[in-house]
Design a protein around this motif. Structure first.
Motif, short mmCIF file in Angstrom:
data_model
loop_
_atom_site.label_atom_id
_atom_site.label_comp_id
_atom_site.label_asym_id
_atom_site.label_seq_id
_atom_site.Cartn_x
_atom_site.Cartn_y
_atom_site.Cartn_z
N SER A 8 -40.66 -25.36 49.06
CA SER A 8 -39.44 -24.66 48.65
C SER A 8 -38.92 -23.80 49.79
O SER A 8 -39.69 -23.30 50.62
CB SER A 8 -39.74 -23.77 47.44
OG SER A 8 -40.16 -24.53 46.34
N ARG A 10 -37.73 -20.41 50.81
CA ARG A 10 -37.84 -19.05 50.31
C ARG A 10 -37.17 -18.06 51.25
O ARG A 10 -37.09 -18.28 52.47
CB ARG A 10 -39.32 -18.64 50.21
CG ARG A 10 -40.20 -19.56 49.39
CD ARG A 10 -39.88 -19.53 47.92
NE ARG A 10 -41.00 -20.07 47.14
CZ ARG A 10 -40.89 -20.46 45.88
NH1 ARG A 10 -39.73 -20.37 45.25
NH2 ARG A 10 -41.95 -20.94 45.23
N THR A 11 -36.71 -16.96 50.68
CA THR A 11 -36.33 -15.79 51.45
C THR A 11 -37.56 -14.90 51.46
O THR A 11 -37.90 -14.28 50.45
CB THR A 11 -35.14 -15.07 50.81
OG1 THR A 11 -34.00 -15.94 50.78
CG2 THR A 11 -34.77 -13.81 51.60
N ILE A 12 -38.26 -14.87 52.60
CA ILE A 12 -39.55 -14.18 52.66
C ILE A 12 -39.34 -12.77 53.22
O ILE A 12 -39.02 -12.60 54.39
CB ILE A 12 -40.56 -14.96 53.52
CG1 ILE A 12 -40.69 -16.40 53.00
CG2 ILE A 12 -41.92 -14.27 53.48
CD1 ILE A 12 -41.64 -17.26 53.81
N GLU A 19 -40.26 -15.55 57.63
CA GLU A 19 -39.62 -16.83 57.92
C GLU A 19 -39.72 -17.14 59.41
O GLU A 19 -39.43 -16.28 60.25
CB GLU A 19 -38.14 -16.79 57.50
CG GLU A 19 -37.94 -16.55 56.01
CD GLU A 19 -36.49 -16.26 55.67
OE1 GLU A 19 -35.59 -16.78 56.37
OE2 GLU A 19 -36.24 -15.51 54.70
N LEU A 340 -39.29 -14.31 42.70
CA LEU A 340 -39.72 -15.57 43.30
C LEU A 340 -39.17 -16.77 42.53
O LEU A 340 -38.63 -17.71 43.13
CB LEU A 340 -41.25 -15.62 43.36
CG LEU A 340 -41.84 -16.79 44.15
CD1 LEU A 340 -41.51 -16.67 45.63
CD2 LEU A 340 -43.36 -16.85 43.95
N ASN A 341 -39.29 -16.74 41.21
CA ASN A 341 -38.94 -17.92 40.42
C ASN A 341 -37.44 -18.10 40.23
O ASN A 341 -36.94 -19.22 40.21
CB ASN A 341 -39.61 -17.83 39.04
CG ASN A 341 -41.12 -17.89 39.14
OD1 ASN A 341 -41.66 -18.55 40.02
ND2 ASN A 341 -41.82 -17.18 38.26
N HIS A 344 -35.91 -17.10 44.45
CA HIS A 344 -36.63 -17.65 45.60
C HIS A 344 -36.83 -16.59 46.69
O HIS A 344 -36.78 -16.89 47.89
CB HIS A 344 -35.92 -18.88 46.16
CG HIS A 344 -36.11 -20.09 45.30
ND1 HIS A 344 -36.57 -21.29 45.77
CD2 HIS A 344 -35.91 -20.28 43.97
CE1 HIS A 344 -36.65 -22.17 44.80
NE2 HIS A 344 -36.25 -21.58 43.69
N ILE A 345 -37.07 -15.34 46.26
CA ILE A 345 -37.34 -14.23 47.18
C ILE A 345 -38.77 -13.77 46.96
O ILE A 345 -39.21 -13.59 45.82
CB ILE A 345 -36.40 -13.04 46.93
CG1 ILE A 345 -34.94 -13.43 47.21
CG2 ILE A 345 -36.80 -11.84 47.79
CD1 ILE A 345 -33.95 -12.36 46.80
N GLU A 346 -39.49 -13.57 48.06
CA GLU A 346 -40.84 -13.03 47.96
C GLU A 346 -40.90 -11.65 48.59
O GLU A 346 -40.54 -11.47 49.75
CB GLU A 346 -41.87 -13.94 48.63
CG GLU A 346 -43.30 -13.44 48.45
CD GLU A 346 -44.33 -14.30 49.14
OE1 GLU A 346 -45.53 -14.00 48.97
OE2 GLU A 346 -43.96 -15.25 49.86
#
Length: 410
Positions: A8, A10-12, A19, A340-341, A344-346
């Motif tokens: 996936s 993600r915006t980490i 990233e 996250l779900n 899509h950010i952690e």
């Protein structure tokens, strides 16, 4: 049947990993060269040159240890610690405890001083303890990601040099995102990390050390039996470095013109590190540090405008990690899961006494950009509203935009 690898996007926004820079990912696909191919050894030399600039040092020795950041820390400590050596380790978060555990495993007589998580030490307190315990080594964390705090080092480094004490610094979280001045702060050995402000995947640990450390290593140096000339008598060494893999005296030979084989170099990771360093120097250290400060300011103003509290003493805040107190009655892990779900950010939780009490938001390297700041603020606000938190809706992103617009018009 296994499916194609398709992770996936993600915006980490954690304090690491972050990233990876797209150009670094491209470098990872570069064709493999042999580790003694002149083309590859030139890449090794260029990497050493760029690491000196990153660490702001004239040290000859600056190279990566293959392994994660912890590998670099262990390589430095195990190579200079002999059983019974006294090591002073001030602790103000999780990673001071890590330094302690590694030092103890190699037989050090460790002395700790501790302060409350969320604060750092007054340098005078550390210097007083150095005079009291007379250690061979002082080991400290520069940027403590578990608490979002940054320890001032220059006075401590100067005191260590005056008292002939080796000063070792864990700069894993800070290198490439804020100032790390190895020579000016009189740091004898520093360890960096790739997966944080350098935006390179985890797997290498850049280190640098000076002639004071080199002198200790040469006293403990031993060449592997399979590499020695059978006609040459090797002096019996009673002070051998305990680890073979992390033996810096052998790694010096590997990274010197002698190219004495020690391990098979992690070729693709070195490509990635070289490209990551090139990008850092292309941006310029001063500009890069200013960029991290700008996005930190936008994030902080957005968090405050939302009505949330920052954790920790603001006077010693680590610029690349922002710790946020979880509002009373809010399930911090449920909020993180929603981010996250659904977005899509952690973001990260924390450790030890802070577990469940704070969120940690990293603004590091390639992840440290305007799009990500605005995205995480908007998503966090939405998630908190869904969880019934009493916040100032609609304020966070606007406050961050004010910071950006003011910067553009200055």
């Amino acid at each position: 049947m296994y499916k194609d690898l398709n992770t996936s996007l993600r915006t980490i926004m954690t304090p690491g990993p972050v990233e990876a820079e797209p150009r670094v990912l491209r470098a990872l696909s570069t064709p493999i060269l042999g580790q003694f191919d002149p083309e590859f050894t030139n890449i090794m030399n260029e990497t050493m040159e760029m690491l000196r600039k990153l660490f702001q040092t004239e040290n000859h020795w600056a190279f990566p240890v293959d392994g994660t950041s912890r590998a670099g820390i262990e390589a430095v400590l195990c190579s200079i610690i002999e059983p019974g050596d006294r090591v002073l380790i001030p602790i103000y978060g999780r990673f001071g405890h890590l330094l302690t555990e590694i030092a103890e495993r190699y037989g050090a007589d460790v002395v700790n001083i501790e302060t409350t998580w969320g604060q750092v030490f007054d340098p005078a307190e550390v210097i007083l303890e150095i005079k009291k315990v007379k250690p061979k080594i002082v080991a400290m964390v520069h940027g403590e990601t578990s608490t979002g705090c940054m320890q001032p080092l220059q006075e401590i480094g100067e005191a260590c040099r005056e008292m002939d004490v080796l000063f070792v610094v864990d700069a894993v979280a800070s290198i490439g995102g804020t100032e790390v001045k190895v020579d000016e702060w009189k740091i004898d050995a520093a360890i960096g990390g790739t997966q944080k402000c350098l935006s390179v995947p985890s797997g290498m640990a850049p280190i640098t050390f000076n002639s004071r450390v080199e002198a200790v290593l040469l006293q403990r140096k031993k060449i592997e039996r399979g590499l020695t000339d059978p006609n040459t008598q090797q002096q019996t060494q009673n002070r051998t470095i305990r680890s073979n893999y992390f033996d810096l005296s052998q790694l010096m030979d590997y990274w010197s013109p002698a190219r004495l084989n020690h391990h098979t170099e992690a070729t693709s990771m070195l490509y990635a590190l070289r490209e990551g360093l090139r990008i850092v120097l292309e941006e310029g250290l001063e500009a890069r540090i200013a960029r991290h400060q700008l996005h930190e300011q936008a994030l902080v103003q957005g968090i405050r405008a939302m009505g949330l509290d920052l954790y920790g003493d603001p006077s010693c805040k680590l610029p690349v990690v922002t710790c946020v107190s979880i509002p009373d009655g809010i399930d911090g892990e449920s909020v993180r899961s929603m981010l996250l779900n659904d977005f899509h950010i952690e973001i990260a939780s924390s450790f030890g006494p802070l577990k469940g009490k704070i969120w940690r938001i990293g603004t590091m390297g390639y992840s440290c950009r305007k799009k990500n700041i605005l995205h995480v603020l908007g998503a966090l606000e939405a998630a908190l509203i869904r969880h019934g938190a009493k916040i100032n809706a609609g304020q966070a992103v606007q406050a961050a935009l004010d910071v950006y617009h003011n910067e553009e018009h200055e």
